[in-house]
Design a protein around this motif. Structure first.
Motif, short mmCIF file in Angstrom:
data_model
loop_
_atom_site.label_atom_id
_atom_site.label_comp_id
_atom_site.label_asym_id
_atom_site.label_seq_id
_atom_site.Cartn_x
_atom_site.Cartn_y
_atom_site.Cartn_z
N VAL A 271 -16.91 -36.94 -27.03
CA VAL A 271 -17.28 -35.96 -26.83
C VAL A 271 -16.80 -34.99 -27.52
O VAL A 271 -14.74 -35.56 -27.80
CB VAL A 271 -16.75 -35.57 -25.73
CG1 VAL A 271 -16.14 -33.84 -25.09
CG2 VAL A 271 -17.12 -36.08 -24.69
N VAL A 272 -17.34 -33.92 -28.39
CA VAL A 272 -16.49 -33.29 -29.22
C VAL A 272 -15.87 -31.75 -28.61
O VAL A 272 -17.15 -31.11 -28.23
CB VAL A 272 -17.10 -32.61 -30.41
CG1 VAL A 272 -16.19 -31.75 -31.50
CG2 VAL A 272 -17.58 -34.55 -30.90
N PRO A 273 -15.11 -31.02 -28.17
CA PRO A 273 -14.93 -29.88 -27.13
C PRO A 273 -15.03 -27.98 -28.13
O PRO A 273 -15.12 -28.90 -29.93
CB PRO A 273 -13.16 -29.96 -27.84
CG PRO A 273 -12.38 -30.79 -28.55
CD PRO A 273 -13.40 -31.86 -28.74
N ASP A 364 -0.85 -24.05 -15.39
CA ASP A 364 0.00 -25.07 -14.59
C ASP A 364 -1.22 -26.52 -14.60
O ASP A 364 -0.28 -27.24 -14.10
CB ASP A 364 0.64 -24.60 -13.67
CG ASP A 364 -0.25 -24.09 -12.14
OD1 ASP A 364 -1.39 -24.49 -12.61
OD2 ASP A 364 0.19 -23.86 -11.57
N GLY A 365 -1.96 -26.01 -14.58
CA GLY A 365 -3.31 -27.87 -14.29
C GLY A 365 -3.06 -28.49 -13.12
O GLY A 365 -3.95 -29.28 -12.75
N SER A 395 -23.16 -28.09 -21.70
CA SER A 395 -22.68 -28.61 -22.60
C SER A 395 -21.52 -28.29 -23.41
O SER A 395 -21.65 -28.67 -24.25
CB SER A 395 -23.90 -28.96 -23.19
OG SER A 395 -25.17 -29.57 -22.78
N LYS A 396 -20.92 -27.55 -23.00
CA LYS A 396 -20.11 -26.81 -23.66
C LYS A 396 -18.21 -27.84 -23.13
O LYS A 396 -18.17 -27.55 -21.71
CB LYS A 396 -19.74 -25.60 -24.08
CG LYS A 396 -20.71 -24.79 -24.73
CD LYS A 396 -20.97 -25.01 -25.71
CE LYS A 396 -22.01 -24.20 -26.49
NZ LYS A 396 -23.42 -23.76 -25.77
N PRO A 401 -4.37 -29.02 -22.45
CA PRO A 401 -3.32 -29.27 -22.51
C PRO A 401 -3.02 -30.46 -21.68
O PRO A 401 -2.40 -31.33 -21.69
CB PRO A 401 -1.89 -28.08 -21.78
CG PRO A 401 -2.27 -27.42 -22.85
CD PRO A 401 -3.95 -27.49 -22.23
N TYR A 402 -4.43 -30.59 -20.24
CA TYR A 402 -4.84 -31.30 -19.10
C TYR A 402 -5.35 -32.02 -19.56
O TYR A 402 -5.84 -32.97 -18.66
CB TYR A 402 -4.96 -30.48 -17.87
CG TYR A 402 -3.99 -29.17 -17.77
CD1 TYR A 402 -2.75 -29.55 -18.09
CD2 TYR A 402 -4.18 -28.24 -18.33
CE1 TYR A 402 -1.66 -28.82 -17.97
CE2 TYR A 402 -3.43 -27.03 -17.97
CZ TYR A 402 -2.07 -26.78 -17.87
OH TYR A 402 -1.21 -25.81 -18.13
N GLY A 403 -6.56 -31.88 -20.20
CA GLY A 403 -7.36 -33.21 -21.31
C GLY A 403 -8.87 -32.43 -21.53
O GLY A 403 -8.68 -30.45 -21.27
N THR A 404 -9.85 -33.05 -21.62
CA THR A 404 -10.74 -31.82 -22.55
C THR A 404 -11.72 -31.98 -21.02
O THR A 404 -12.73 -32.97 -20.28
CB THR A 404 -12.00 -32.68 -23.44
OG1 THR A 404 -11.23 -33.13 -24.68
CG2 THR A 404 -13.12 -32.62 -23.50
N PHE A 405 -12.22 -30.74 -20.40
CA PHE A 405 -13.19 -30.48 -19.46
C PHE A 405 -14.47 -29.88 -19.90
O PHE A 405 -14.32 -29.37 -20.97
CB PHE A 405 -12.41 -29.49 -18.88
CG PHE A 405 -11.02 -29.96 -17.65
CD1 PHE A 405 -11.20 -31.20 -17.21
CD2 PHE A 405 -10.28 -29.57 -18.70
CE1 PHE A 405 -10.07 -31.53 -16.48
CE2 PHE A 405 -8.47 -30.24 -18.11
CZ PHE A 405 -8.99 -31.39 -17.39
N LEU A 406 -15.84 -30.22 -19.32
CA LEU A 406 -16.87 -29.37 -19.26
C LEU A 406 -16.73 -28.06 -19.00
O LEU A 406 -16.47 -28.00 -17.82
CB LEU A 406 -18.10 -30.17 -18.37
CG LEU A 406 -19.49 -29.40 -18.45
CD1 LEU A 406 -19.91 -30.13 -20.51
CD2 LEU A 406 -20.73 -30.44 -17.56
#
Length: 484
Positions: A271-273, A364-365, A395-396, A401-406
């Motif tokens: 996955v490329v952010p 704060d996530g 699809s973006k 800081p808490y991860g990569t999300f859709l």
């Protein structure tokens, strides 16, 4: 009866530039890089690099203006850019496709397939020519999971009609048993029970846990799938420790042996952010992932070509046609550059609006801080149509800081609490997940009990709604969550 009449209608149509922008908006970063490379290949008027101050303006409509006095005096012969026969190259190209058509290309894959690997193993077995052909047909009838879903009688008819091979179900079963000895263990099974038994039979039969596991799969498979452990203990007369060890042996088996070979041949999708988010001193900073996408500009050579022709006194038909071709490529290059810039601006504005709307969460996530948010909320903030926002978030991905999300994961419907407060359904799902994670696996919490626990927290949710959220989270029913 034919009749003629004059009518006035107000119609709204998208221009080619708008269509191009809409298509670029929905492309993720990786696909955009490929799209830019394709445009650079097909449009010679498009170049990589930054625009200089002396480059003509993007909105300029008159191509006759010179860049500077020095370039105006350069020697240039327009005939060098034309064919000897006077016919431009584009005259020989044919396009039967609409500009709206989406091109879908099937990538080529290398390596051996699951079925080819099985055939290689089959060729090492001591089989007659007829048996080998039967084995090939059986392997070709396996699905991607490694199961033989068709009846042997139907395969017998297929061999007779398609390959003129007369056989019997007994002979088919004999060859099938040979295929079931191939790797990975479990291929060629006709159902899950047979698949697990094939694998368990290859294990050490002297181990007590393997003996119990085999007996459970042979005699109490239905009870095992429904987790009726008390019934199994009573009928098999087995202790809790031995039953737990037997079940652990079964759970180590692969229910889809064919996929194990397919997965090893697949390439890993990374996955490329599309956006990068960092938190600095309580402020959210967002940048667009440019990655390897080059900066674009209009080709200087093509601009010079237009300028030189504007001074030329030749006005024959062939030069006019070539001029139209050059102008078309220049316009296309400018439109594409404009569309890329508009795409970047639209994406940044939309992502900043999402970050502002969900600021409490991004700082704060904590998922319980997610606010209910729909496409209309963001569309109103950025003053865009809902369909445009939908294309942007499609699809973006965003790196936080808490991860990569859709991006779509931040959108959720609202739910009212007993106090009348509007909360996100994702917040409710997070609390539901926490309840399940903290439950005793020996006595899992039922949907009715989960509904009561949520009501105690102020979320008035019916049992069927809890069941719906549980299924969306991929959590099985309480009976299937039970462990010894």
């Amino acid at each position: 009866m034919l009749k003629q009449s004059l009518q006035q209608k107000m119609l709204q149509k998208l221009s080619p530039q708008q269509i191009q922008l809409m298509k670029l908006l929905q492309l993720p970063t990786v696909s955009l890089e490929q799209r830019i490379k394709e445009e650079l290949e097909i449009n010679p008027a498009l170049d990589e690099g930054k625009e200089n101050d002396e480059e003509f303006e993007e909105k300029e409509e008159d191509y006759e203006e010179r860049d500077d006095a020095t370039e105006a005096q350069e020697d240039f012969d327009f005939s060098d850019y034309m064919d000897d026969d006077g016919t431009p190259d584009y005259k020989y190209n044919i396009s039967n496709h609409s500009k709206d058509d989406e091109e879908r290309q099937i990538p080529l894959s290398g390596g051996k397939t699951f079925h080819e690997r099985l055939e290689n193993q089959l060729s090492l077995q001591n089989l007659s020519d007829a048996e080998f052909k039967i084995g090939q047909h059986l392997i070709g009838s396996l699905d991607d999971s490694g199961y033989l879903r068709r009846e042997l009688s139907a395969i017998e008819d297929d061999l007779a009609f398609t390959q003129n091979i007369m056989t019997t179900e007994e002979e088919l079963l004999k060859v099938l048993r040979i295929i079931q000895q191939l790797d990975p263990a479990g291929v060629g099974a006709r159902d899950l029970q047979e698949c697990l038994l094939i694998q368990i039979h290859r294990k050490d039969r002297n181990k007590l846990s393997i003996v119990f596991a085999t007996h459970i799969l042979e005699e109490y498979f239905e009870e095992f799938t429904k987790k009726h452990y008390d019934k199994i203990k009573k009928n098999v007369e087995i202790s809790d420790e031995d039953l737990k060890a037997a079940i652990e042996e079964i759970l180590r088996l692969n229910p889809k042996p064919g996929n194990s070979m397919n997965e090893s041949a697949k390439s890993v999708q990374v996955v490329v952010p599309d956006f990068n988010m960092v938190i600095k001193d309580g402020n959210i900073e967002i940048t667009l992932n440019g990655r390897n996408a080059p900066e674009l500009k209009v080709s200087r050579e093509y601009k010079n070509m237009m300028q030189t022709y504007s001074e030329s006194k030749k006005t024959d038909k062939s030069q006019k046609e070539a001029l139209m071709f050059v102008k078309q490529k220049l316009d296309s290059a400018k439109w594409f550059i404009d569309a890329i810039k508009q795409r970047q601006g639209t994406l940044i504005n939309t992502m900043e609006a999402i970050a502002e709307y969900q600021k409490a969460y991004f700082l704060d996530g904590d998922e319980t801080n997610l606010r209910p948010m729909i496409l209309k909320d963001i569309a109103d903030m950025v003053h865009l149509d809902i369909s445009t926002v939908s294309r942007v978030v499609n699809s973006k991905y965003v790196s936080t800081p808490y991860g990569t999300f859709l991006l779509k994961s931040f959108f959720s419907e609202s739910l009212s609490t007993d106090s009348g407060e509007e909360v996100s359904t994702r917040e409710v799902k997070k609390i539901l997940q926490d309840f399940v994670d903290a439950e005793s696996k020996k006595k899992p919490i039922t949907d009715e009990k989960l509904s009561q626990l949520l009501r105690d927290k102020g979320y008035n949710i019916a049992r069927r709604t809890v069941a719906k959220y549980r299924e969306q989270l991929g959590i099985p029913v309480a009976r299937l969550r039970k462990e010894l």
